[in-house]
Structure formats: C-alpha cells, structure tokens
Design an enzyme around this catalytic site. Structure first.
Site, PDB file in Angstrom:
ATOM      1  N   SER A  11      -3.182  45.718  61.834  1.00  0.00           N
ATOM      2  CA  SER A  11      -2.505  44.776  60.936  1.00  0.00           C
ATOM      3  C   SER A  11      -1.966  45.515  59.716  1.00  0.00           C
ATOM      4  CB  SER A  11      -3.485  43.699  60.457  1.00  0.00           C
ATOM      5  OG  SER A  11      -2.934  43.060  59.318  1.00  0.00           O
ATOM      6  N   HIS A  36       0.642  44.159  64.135  1.00  0.00           N
ATOM      7  CA  HIS A  36       0.332  42.782  63.716  1.00  0.00           C
ATOM      8  C   HIS A  36       0.874  42.564  62.305  1.00  0.00           C
ATOM      9  CE1 HIS A  36      -2.015  39.028  63.946  1.00  0.00           C
ATOM     10  NE2 HIS A  36      -2.362  39.258  62.694  1.00  0.00           N
ATOM     11  N   ASP A  38       1.005  40.145  59.244  1.00  0.00           N
ATOM     12  CA  ASP A  38       0.379  38.964  58.616  1.00  0.00           C
ATOM     13  C   ASP A  38       1.325  38.388  57.566  1.00  0.00           C
ATOM     14  OD1 ASP A  38      -2.820  40.417  59.008  1.00  0.00           O
ATOM     15  OD2 ASP A  38      -2.151  38.490  59.823  1.00  0.00           O
ATOM     16  N   MET A  40       2.285  35.698  54.944  1.00  0.00           N
ATOM     17  CA  MET A  40       1.590  34.696  54.123  1.00  0.00           C
ATOM     18  C   MET A  40       2.544  34.145  53.060  1.00  0.00           C
ATOM     19  SD  MET A  40      -2.043  36.600  53.528  1.00  0.00           S
ATOM     20  CE  MET A  40      -2.864  37.471  54.864  1.00  0.00           C
ATOM     21  N   HIS A  69       2.084  36.857  62.858  1.00  0.00           N
ATOM     22  CA  HIS A  69       1.079  35.811  62.609  1.00  0.00           C
ATOM     23  C   HIS A  69       1.544  35.045  61.377  1.00  0.00           C
ATOM     24  CE1 HIS A  69      -3.372  35.058  61.170  1.00  0.00           C
ATOM     25  NE2 HIS A  69      -2.733  33.931  61.458  1.00  0.00           N
ATOM     26  N   MET A  71       1.090  32.639  58.642  1.00  0.00           N
ATOM     27  CA  MET A  71       0.169  31.849  57.833  1.00  0.00           C
ATOM     28  C   MET A  71       1.027  31.169  56.762  1.00  0.00           C
ATOM     29  SD  MET A  71      -2.911  34.610  57.696  1.00  0.00           S
ATOM     30  CE  MET A  71      -1.854  35.974  58.134  1.00  0.00           C
ATOM     31  N   MET A 140      -9.036  33.031  64.767  1.00  0.00           N
ATOM     32  CA  MET A 140      -9.302  33.590  63.442  1.00  0.00           C
ATOM     33  C   MET A 140     -10.815  33.708  63.283  1.00  0.00           C
ATOM     34  SD  MET A 140      -6.596  34.420  62.008  1.00  0.00           S
ATOM     35  CE  MET A 140      -7.314  34.885  60.436  1.00  0.00           C
ATOM     36  N   ASP A 178      -8.826  38.027  65.158  1.00  0.00           N
ATOM     37  CA  ASP A 178      -8.242  38.560  63.923  1.00  0.00           C
ATOM     38  C   ASP A 178      -9.188  38.321  62.751  1.00  0.00           C
ATOM     39  OD1 ASP A 178      -5.093  37.799  62.165  1.00  0.00           O
ATOM     40  OD2 ASP A 178      -6.700  39.244  61.779  1.00  0.00           O
ATOM     41  N   GLY A 180     -12.256  41.018  60.531  1.00  0.00           N
ATOM     42  CA  GLY A 180     -13.604  41.591  60.562  1.00  0.00           C
ATOM     43  C   GLY A 180     -13.917  42.350  61.830  1.00  0.00           C
ATOM     44  N   GLY A 200      -7.338  45.496  60.682  1.00  0.00           N
ATOM     45  CA  GLY A 200      -6.623  45.851  59.460  1.00  0.00           C
ATOM     46  C   GLY A 200      -7.355  47.010  58.800  1.00  0.00           C
ATOM     47  N   SER A 201      -8.400  46.653  58.041  1.00  0.00           N
ATOM     48  CA  SER A 201      -9.128  47.691  57.278  1.00  0.00           C
ATOM     49  C   SER A 201      -9.778  48.717  58.201  1.00  0.00           C
ATOM     50  CB  SER A 201     -10.172  47.059  56.361  1.00  0.00           C
ATOM     51  OG  SER A 201     -10.694  45.899  56.931  1.00  0.00           O
TER      52      SER A 201
HETATM   53  C1  DX5 Z   1      -6.330  37.346  57.470  1.00  0.00           C
HETATM   54  C2  DX5 Z   1      -5.651  38.488  58.155  1.00  0.00           C
HETATM   55  C3  DX5 Z   1      -6.699  39.550  58.386  1.00  0.00           C
HETATM   56  C4  DX5 Z   1      -6.173  40.844  58.854  1.00  0.00           C
HETATM   57  C5  DX5 Z   1      -7.288  41.636  59.477  1.00  0.00           C
HETATM   58  O1  DX5 Z   1      -5.437  36.350  57.176  1.00  0.00           O
HETATM   59  O2  DX5 Z   1      -5.062  38.043  59.360  1.00  0.00           O
HETATM   60  O3  DX5 Z   1      -7.624  39.022  59.287  1.00  0.00           O
HETATM   61  O4  DX5 Z   1      -5.178  40.687  59.755  1.00  0.00           O
HETATM   62  O5  DX5 Z   1      -8.031  42.120  58.433  1.00  0.00           O
HETATM   63  P1  DX5 Z   1      -9.358  42.990  58.657  1.00  0.00           P
HETATM   64  O6  DX5 Z   1      -9.234  43.677  60.001  1.00  0.00           O
HETATM   65  O7  DX5 Z   1      -9.368  43.955  57.499  1.00  0.00           O
HETATM   66  O8  DX5 Z   1     -10.491  42.018  58.623  1.00  0.00           O
HETATM   67 ZN    ZN Z   2      -3.424  38.057  61.257  1.00  0.00          ZN
END
Ligand code: DX5
Ligand code: ZN
Length: 219
Positions: A11, A36, A38, A40, A69, A71, A140, A178, A180, A200-201
């Site tokens: 992401s 991916h 995100d 927002m 994605h 949001m 999610m 998606d 954690g 992501g992280s």
């Molecule tokens: C939340 C995002 C996160 C991101 C993933 O809205 O969609 O979930 O993509 O972030 P990590 O992998 O750092 O939890």
């Molecule tokens: Zn996402």
C-alpha cells in the site's frame, strides 16, 4: 493452507509521498504483484491522501495490477476518473453509498474489476446479495484511515465466511485483507483463506522488501 500462491499488494499509504515513482520501483523490484492505492477523502475517513491523478501519473511506470481502495463518500462521483486513470480494480465501501449494486455493475461494465469492502463493524452477511457480482472482497482488518494499526482478530472470521460462501455457491471473487498484515499475522490470515495481502508499513518499513515478498510466497 490455500493452494494458490499469495498475492502481495503493498500500500502506497505507507510510502514516502515525496517520491512515489521510487515507491513504485521498490514494489517492482521486490516482485510484489499489485499496487494498493488507499484513496481517502477526509470525509468517509478523517485523513485525506491522494486522488485519481496519482493513479494516472503512476500508470506509465508499471504493468502491475493497480488496486484502488476508495475510502470516500459518494464513490459514484469518482469512479469514472479512476477508470480513466488506469485502475485495474476499484473497491468501494458498502457503507459509502446507497446503490452499491448499481455502482458495482457500472464498474464491471467499464471492463475493470469491481471490489466490495466493509469496515470491521459491518457484518459479513450484509454483502451476501453482492457476492455473485464482485471480483474481489476486501476484508478491512483495521478501522480504515490509518496505516500501522494492529489487526482486529475477529475480522478473520469474515475471511472464512467469504471463503465458505465462495466454495458453496461457486463464486470466483478473490479475498483480500487490509490492515495490520505482517510476518506475525500473515499465517493466520492465510489459514483463514486470504488470497491478496495488503501491506503498508510491513513492506515500506522493511529494509529488504524482496525478502519479505519471498517469505510470504513460500508460506
Ligand atoms: C487503512 C489502510 C491501511 C493500509 C495498510 O485505511 O487501508 O490498512 O492500507 O496499512 P498497514 O499495512 O500499515 O496496516
Ligand atoms: Zn486499503
């Protein structure tokens, strides 16, 4: 575990926004599969990230699958922009618009893949009527809006629910997760039935992301 090889979808949310071209190259060099995005709007979720121009400008850099994605509230207002920008999949939130089936159908009509997703407090059964029409169900595993959160354990039960229905009814959507996802949570997600792993992280904080991707693909 699942028969198919896991699909890894880093992401961009967790990447350095001052150098998105580099982030795409990092994802390519690590041999990840999807990118991916995100998106927002500061409304459906508190933060604002980036819009369809980010997809458009990054499209020429990679042949990888661009997984958007949304949001955002009123996603119907934005779909065409993301289709024109070169998205390969567009996922909308069940909670973000009234006429979800109509929107999923119009994404499909454009020739793109259509995904549906739900926040942790929305029961999986709410998506039942949509499952025959979607290419992707995104579970999610955190509350949307932020990277670096901890996976909410009971969201894995939704993964199993969607896997069971897919087998029982002969649907063919992929199941994506998606939030954690890292080396500590990957196996539980895979065991529950996840096909596509957003990271992501875990990906962008990793010194050798190619090792992480290899690790995931060998689980
Ligand atoms: C939340 C995002 C996160 C991101 C993933 O809205 O969609 O979930 O993509 O972030 P990590 O992998 O750092 O939890
Ligand atoms: Zn996402």
């Amino acid at each position: 575990m699942n028969s198919t090889t896991p699909i890894i979808a880093p992401s961009l949310l967790a990447s350095d926004f001052s150098n998105m071209g580099d982030s795409i190259r990092k994802i390519q060099e690590a041999k990840a599969d999807w990118v991916h995005f995100d998106i927002m709007d500061g409304n459906f979720v508190p933060p604002i990230t980036f819009g369809h121009k980010m997809v458009k400008d990054l499209r020429p850099l990679s042949k990888q699958f661009y997984d958007v994605h949304l949001m955002v509230n009123q996603p119907e207002k934005h779909i065409d922009d993301f289709i024109d920008a070169g998205a390969d999949n567009i996922t909308i939130h069940y909670e973000s618009t009234t006429h979800v089936h109509r929107l999923i159908t119009s994404i499909k009509k454009s020739g793109k893949n259509a995904g549906i997703t739900l926040v942790p407090s929305t029961p999986a059964s709410q998506l039942k009527e949509l499952l025959p029409f979607v290419d992707l169900v995104l579970v999610m595993s955190v509350n949307p809006g932020y990277g670096g959160q901890v996976l909410i354990e009971n969201t894995l039960e939704k993964v199993s629910y969607f896997k069971e229905i897919r087998e029982k009814m002969g649907y063919n959507y992929k199941i994506e997760i998606d939030g954690g996802i890292n080396k500590n949570t990957f196996d539980a997600a895979r065991k529950a039935g996840v096909d596509v792993f957003v990271m992501g992280s875990a990906f962008f904080d990793e010194k050798n992301p190619d090792d992480l991707v290899k690790w995931c693909k060998n689980r």
